[in-house]
Design a protein around this motif. Structure first.
Motif, PDB file in Angstrom:
ATOM      1  N   PHE A   6       1.028  -1.615   0.138  1.00  0.00           N
ATOM      2  CA  PHE A   6      -0.003   0.209  -0.343  1.00  0.00           C
ATOM      3  C   PHE A   6       0.673   1.304  -0.027  1.00  0.00           C
ATOM      4  N   PRO A   7       1.577   1.771  -0.797  1.00  0.00           N
ATOM      5  CA  PRO A   7       2.723   2.912  -1.171  1.00  0.00           C
ATOM      6  C   PRO A   7       1.669   4.454  -1.100  1.00  0.00           C
ATOM      7  N   GLY A   8       0.432   4.307  -0.729  1.00  0.00           N
ATOM      8  CA  GLY A   8       0.339   5.813  -0.220  1.00  0.00           C
ATOM      9  C   GLY A   8       0.188   5.004   1.729  1.00  0.00           C
ATOM     10  N   GLU A   9       0.550   4.233   2.095  1.00  0.00           N
ATOM     11  CA  GLU A   9       0.513   4.341   3.693  1.00  0.00           C
ATOM     12  C   GLU A   9       1.561   4.313   4.496  1.00  0.00           C
ATOM     13  N   GLU A  10       1.578   4.270   5.220  1.00  0.00           N
ATOM     14  CA  GLU A  10       2.724   4.124   6.705  1.00  0.00           C
ATOM     15  C   GLU A  10       2.730   3.769   8.350  1.00  0.00           C
ATOM     16  N   ILE A  11       3.626   2.819   8.214  1.00  0.00           N
ATOM     17  CA  ILE A  11       3.202   3.130   9.573  1.00  0.00           C
ATOM     18  C   ILE A  11       4.923   3.770  10.277  1.00  0.00           C
ATOM     19  N   ARG A  12       3.791   4.232  11.327  1.00  0.00           N
ATOM     20  CA  ARG A  12       4.970   4.813  12.684  1.00  0.00           C
ATOM     21  C   ARG A  12       4.839   4.251  13.612  1.00  0.00           C
ATOM     22  N   LEU A  48       1.659  -4.826  14.828  1.00  0.00           N
ATOM     23  CA  LEU A  48       1.260  -4.426  15.334  1.00  0.00           C
ATOM     24  C   LEU A  48       0.447  -4.712  16.109  1.00  0.00           C
ATOM     25  N   ALA A  49       0.203  -3.708  17.498  1.00  0.00           N
ATOM     26  CA  ALA A  49      -1.571  -4.025  18.808  1.00  0.00           C
ATOM     27  C   ALA A  49      -2.250  -4.479  17.612  1.00  0.00           C
ATOM     28  N   PRO A  50      -3.251  -5.743  18.153  1.00  0.00           N
ATOM     29  CA  PRO A  50      -4.539  -5.483  17.396  1.00  0.00           C
ATOM     30  C   PRO A  50      -5.716  -4.278  17.156  1.00  0.00           C
ATOM     31  N   GLU A  51      -5.120  -3.433  18.324  1.00  0.00           N
ATOM     32  CA  GLU A  51      -6.065  -2.472  17.901  1.00  0.00           C
ATOM     33  C   GLU A  51      -5.576  -1.378  16.698  1.00  0.00           C
ATOM     34  N   HIS A  52      -4.264  -2.025  16.155  1.00  0.00           N
ATOM     35  CA  HIS A  52      -4.089  -1.301  15.087  1.00  0.00           C
ATOM     36  C   HIS A  52      -4.882  -0.447  13.886  1.00  0.00           C
ATOM     37  N   PRO A  53      -5.452   0.877  14.038  1.00  0.00           N
ATOM     38  CA  PRO A  53      -6.486   1.364  12.663  1.00  0.00           C
ATOM     39  C   PRO A  53      -6.126   0.910  11.452  1.00  0.00           C
ATOM     40  N   GLY A 104       2.624   4.519  22.937  1.00  0.00           N
ATOM     41  CA  GLY A 104       3.391   4.741  22.048  1.00  0.00           C
ATOM     42  C   GLY A 104       2.378   4.877  20.737  1.00  0.00           C
ATOM     43  N   THR A 105       2.611   4.468  19.522  1.00  0.00           N
ATOM     44  CA  THR A 105       1.934   4.413  18.583  1.00  0.00           C
ATOM     45  C   THR A 105       1.351   3.008  17.927  1.00  0.00           C
ATOM     46  N   GLY A 106       1.532   2.080  18.825  1.00  0.00           N
ATOM     47  CA  GLY A 106       0.316   0.722  18.348  1.00  0.00           C
ATOM     48  C   GLY A 106       1.818   0.093  17.817  1.00  0.00           C
ATOM     49  N   ALA A 107       2.973   0.244  17.161  1.00  0.00           N
ATOM     50  CA  ALA A 107       3.574   0.163  15.812  1.00  0.00           C
ATOM     51  C   ALA A 107       5.375  -1.003  17.219  1.00  0.00           C
ATOM     52  N   VAL A 108       5.462  -2.071  16.658  1.00  0.00           N
ATOM     53  CA  VAL A 108       6.643  -2.118  17.120  1.00  0.00           C
ATOM     54  C   VAL A 108       7.763  -2.263  16.135  1.00  0.00           C
ATOM     55  N   LYS A 161      -6.732  -4.118   9.952  1.00  0.00           N
ATOM     56  CA  LYS A 161      -8.087  -4.440   9.117  1.00  0.00           C
ATOM     57  C   LYS A 161      -8.156  -4.787   7.680  1.00  0.00           C
ATOM     58  N   ARG A 162      -7.327  -3.940   7.181  1.00  0.00           N
ATOM     59  CA  ARG A 162      -6.754  -3.595   5.847  1.00  0.00           C
ATOM     60  C   ARG A 162      -6.010  -4.007   5.128  1.00  0.00           C
ATOM     61  N   LEU A 163      -5.009  -4.185   6.527  1.00  0.00           N
ATOM     62  CA  LEU A 163      -3.793  -5.019   5.751  1.00  0.00           C
ATOM     63  C   LEU A 163      -4.097  -6.812   4.994  1.00  0.00           C
ATOM     64  N   VAL A 164      -4.976  -7.051   5.510  1.00  0.00           N
ATOM     65  CA  VAL A 164      -5.972  -8.373   5.564  1.00  0.00           C
ATOM     66  C   VAL A 164      -6.687  -8.386   5.112  1.00  0.00           C
ATOM     67  N   GLU A 165      -7.576  -7.412   4.449  1.00  0.00           N
ATOM     68  CA  GLU A 165      -9.286  -7.095   4.273  1.00  0.00           C
ATOM     69  C   GLU A 165      -8.411  -8.062   2.494  1.00  0.00           C
ATOM     70  N   GLY A 166      -9.878  -9.222   2.660  1.00  0.00           N
ATOM     71  CA  GLY A 166      -9.565 -10.146   1.196  1.00  0.00           C
ATOM     72  C   GLY A 166      -8.738 -11.105   0.642  1.00  0.00           C
ATOM     73  N   THR A 167      -7.811 -11.099   2.027  1.00  0.00           N
ATOM     74  CA  THR A 167      -6.852 -11.906   1.802  1.00  0.00           C
ATOM     75  C   THR A 167      -6.704 -13.130   2.026  1.00  0.00           C
TER      76      THR A 167
END
Ligand SMILES: [Zn+2]
Ligand SMILES: [Zn+2]
Length: 825
Positions: A238-244, A261-266, A334-338, A269-275
């Motif tokens: 997803f070239p438009g997205e980034e994880i901070r 990512l934390a399970p709550e990270h927004p 933090g940001t919910g990402a490690v 859902k998007r990352l796995v949608e339709g896979t």
């Protein structure tokens, strides 16, 4: 002779002190003020030993400093809102307000029975409308200043208490009040922006020189400042997205081998949608979100992660690493990402081992060679950068700056300071609290209640038929409101405020408890605040003490007060133990203040508590210790009774100069020590020991003089000084004794005795001056003074000079070390 009867003495004096408004405090610009405050209690209905301890400590200081000439303010009140009142209301089928009022009456009686010198004119009750009106006003102040806001967030939910909790009220994943496991829920809630004050709350700790170090460290850790870098990873798919992500170790960026990512990270859902992975990952997310924070982050808890099928792109070298969802990463911090750097972070190391992710060393300590063999654990120390492209060879501390600079230049990261502190969640879904003064209008949105409409009062009729007092949403009359802006139909906010809001400013209210047009009167606040000595339990190190500091800073910024820290000195008193365990019902080792007062009197209880241990240490309850203190007070009583009789029966003259001198030395040594121990060190236990030694010295003096006549004036003086020193510790016995010695004024209105350094010198003696054989005065002189020197000194004595005025001196006899007799006509 009568026996020591504390029940009779104590009640009599308490009534008199009360009747004469003894402890009422008024502004007096000619005196230095001193504000002594013990943390006000929750009106549970009964005092326990912890209460008695903290009040005894506060009262010694208040009484001592009053005698030292300070204008003392020593108030008391009630932290009266909160859940226990609701629970009791259901149990006893009585309105929480009524239950609270009854408890206050009872506890106040108990406090008075301890003889604590409170100014009851300043009593406040946080659950009374004339107080919570101003708690609401302060909420609106926060709202106006952009410090109160409502947002939807993952919050701590205690199902047992049926309410949300602030982070500070969750201890190791459990509810601070009922110890149930705290869940996470997505709810819309009110917050106070305490994070805006994180830096000041941290740095101003340095100003608090007289706070216990451990309390400051706890606050420092809670605020949790860390420096590092925020780094943005792009997502390959997803070239438009980034994880901070935030890291304190940008120097290890080349060692990143995965991202979690934390399970709550927004984005999850998007990352796995339709896979093909969608079902597995979303099931995992749902499962983890039901678990508590404590389960997820416990040391021994398995660190589980699931691959999302997507990849993050490392901004420093373009490397693509797998993105996982992991149970141990929390959205709340933090940001919910490690970014996973297994070679240099132990948790990442364990996670990588378990999931067979690569481990790459990028920091090499001096003189060691890691790279050839697999690591046994993460290396977290310092060293030189390796496997890091053009950064190789840099010292890692330097590397942190260089890597961040590179990221900044390439628009994919920046230097950042983060805090562990989160905003304070203050809405509670419970009845017994101050209603949040907000109205919701369909047309105008969120509207603050106008100040002139405060207080928003709690409905007084509550339903007590169920197993819980219904929240405010249940009372339709309360909920219905008209919009302050458009006048249309609107609804009130039905959440109440966290009770810690009520206690975040009560110490200021004490300065002007009856102020009706403002939360406090400026003149009174300027005179009395800040609190000079605050006393309370260590369990408030983070909660109450942090919140109170925050409120104070907001009031300062709003130009309402002139100080930035509310409590100049803090004393955190230890716990009360018995038989090696904390007093508790379940252990059957509870001793109540009532029992002690009943059996021995308040003075004995107070004395024991102060004698058994220094205030900040834990105290081990000992029945023998209590007995011992009681015996000591009886011993003082007997001494006074005996002396009183002797004073009446005999005429006292000097018999033994040396013994009298010794007694005086004991008196002045005791004054010096007790003063120092109370004022400089709060070592009440050693101060009491010094008084005990003085009493022994007086007994010894009388013993030595048995069969002969002893010096009344010196003995009388020794007794007086003893009683003055005892007054802060055992106020009732001291008052009674003071009157036994013939005084009509209260001992508590006397000046604290000062010591004479000359009297402490061993080689000084006191010499009696007689006129025609009658003792008329005394002087202290060096033990080796000659006859001539003695006669000289005697004539220089002011009182003697007056007596001799106009008289004809016929003869002067001087006996070195003993007396001067002047014969006149
Ligand atoms: Zn709870
Ligand atoms: Zn409106």
């Amino acid at each position: 002779m009568t026996n020591y009867n504390p029940a009779q003495i104590e009640e009599r004096w308490q009534k008199l002190w009360q009747k004469e408004d003894f402890y009422r405090s008024e502004i007096d610009e000619t005196k230095s003020k001193y504000y002594v405050l013990e943390m006000f209690p929750y009106p549970s209905g009964k005092l326990h030993m912890g209460h008695m301890r903290v009040y005894s400590i506060g009262d010694v200081l208040a009484r001592f400093l009053r005698m030292r000439g300070y204008n003392i303010i020593h108030p008391m009140g009630w932290d009266a809102f909160g859940l226990p009142a609701e629970n009791a209301a259901i149990e006893h089928r009585v309105n929480p307000a009524q239950w609270t009022a009854q408890n206050i009456v009872h506890m106040k009686k108990q406090q008075n029975r301890l003889g604590v010198s409170y100014d009851w004119y300043r009593e406040v009750n946080t659950s009374s409308p004339d107080y919570y009106r101003w708690s609401q006003w302060l909420f609106l102040l926060m709202y106006k200043r952009g410090l109160a806001y409502k947002k939807k967030a993952s919050v701590n939910w205690c199902a047992d208490c049926a309410t949300v909790l602030a982070n500070e009220q969750v201890e190791k994943g459990l509810c601070w009040r009922c110890s149930s496991v705290v869940e996470t829920r997505e709810l819309e809630q009110w917050f106070l922006r305490i994070t805006d004050y994180a830096e000041r709350l941290l740095y101003d700790l340095d100003k608090l020189e007289d706070w216990p170090e451990r309390v400051k460290i706890m606050q420092q850790n809670w605020i949790g400042r860390s420096e590092g870098s925020e780094i943005a990873f792009k997502i390959r798919e997803f070239p438009g997205e980034e994880i901070r992500t935030f890291t304190t170790r940008p120097d290890t960026l080349f060692g990143v081998t995965y991202m979690v990512l934390a399970p709550e990270h927004p984005l999850v859902k998007r990352l796995v949608e339709g896979t093909e992975r969608e079902t597995d990952v979303l099931d995992f997310v749902a499962r983890v979100r039901k678990e508590s924070e404590i389960e997820r982050t416990a040391e021994e808890a398995p660190k589980i992660g699931l691959f999302t099928g997507r990849h993050a792109v490392n901004p420093i070298n373009g490397e693509e690493v797998p993105i996982l969802v992991g149970n141990y990463v929390l959205m709340a911090y933090g940001t919910g990402a490690v970014m996973g750097v297994p070679a240099h972070d132990q948790r990442d190391f364990l996670f990588a081992k378990k999931h067979e992710l690569p481990i790459r060393v990028v920091i090499q300590p001096e003189g060691e060679e890691f790279s050839d063999q697999p690591l046994k654990e993460a290396y977290t120390g310092e060293g030189r950068m390796v496997n890091s492209g053009s950064f190789n060879g840099l010292e890692n501390v330097e590397g942190m700056k260089e890597v961040t600079r590179y990221l900044e230049q390439h628009d994919s990261g920046c230097f950042q300071i983060t805090y562990r502190l989160r905003d304070w969640l203050i809405s509670r879904q419970r009845y017994w609290g101050a209603p949040i003064p907000i109205i919701y209008c369909d047309k105008c949105g969120t509207v603050p209640v106008p100040e002139s409409d405060l207080p928003v009062e709690l409905p007084l009729e509550v339903e007590l038929s169920g197993n819980r007092v219904p929240s405010l949403a249940h009372y339709e009359d309360f909920v219905q409101a008209s919009c302050p802006v458009c006048g249309g139909r609107a609804r009130r906010e039905t959440d109440t405020m966290d009770t810690f809001i009520c206690s975040s400013w009560y110490f200021i209210r004490f300065t002007s408890p009856n102020s009706t047009d403002a939360p406090f009167d400026s003149e009174a606040v300027d005179y009395w605040m800040p609190v000079d000595q605050y006393i309370g339990g260590i369990e408030h190190a983070v909660l109450h003490l942090l919140y109170a500091r925050f409120f104070t800073k907001v009031l300062f910024d709003a130009d309402l007060i002139k100080f930035e820290e509310p409590f100049s000195r803090l004393l955190a008193q230890g716990m009360v133990y018995k038989d090696g365990a904390k007093m508790s019902k379940s252990k059957g080792n509870v001793v109540t203040p009532d029992e002690i007062v009943e059996q021995y009197g308040a003075d004995t209880g107070r004395l024991f508590i102060l004698f058994a241990s220094p205030p900040e240490k834990d105290l081990d309850w000992s029945d023998q210790g209590v007995e011992g203190c009681h015996r000591f007070l009886r011993r003082i009583w007997r001494l006074l009774e005996e002396c009183k009789e002797q004073f009446a029966a005999e005429k006292g003259v000097s018999e033994s100069v040396q013994k009298e001198f010794d007694l005086q030395r004991s008196v002045h040594a005791a004054i010096k020590k007790v003063t120092y121990d109370i004022q400089e060190r709060f070592n009440f236990n050693t101060a009491i020991s010094a008084i005990m030694e003085l009493v022994n010295a007086i007994y010894a003096y009388r013993q030595s003089a048995r069969g002969t006549v002893y010096n009344h004036a010196i003995l009388h003086d020794a007794l007086e000084k003893t009683i003055l020193l005892l007054a802060p510790f055992a106020p009732h016995l001291a008052e009674e004794s003071w009157h036994m010695l013939g005084h009509t004024e209260s001992v508590h209105r006397q000046e604290w005795p000062s010591y004479d350094p000359d009297k402490l010198l061993v080689d000084n003696v006191e010499v009696v001056i007689q006129i025609n054989g009658k003792v008329r005065g005394r002087i202290t002189v060096p033990a080796d003074s000659s006859k001539e020197q003695l006669i000289d000194e005697a004539h220089r004595n002011e009182r003697i000079g007056e007596l001799l005025a106009g008289r004809n001196v016929v003869k002067v006899v001087a006996v070195p070390g003993r007396l001067v007799n002047i014969v006149v006509r």
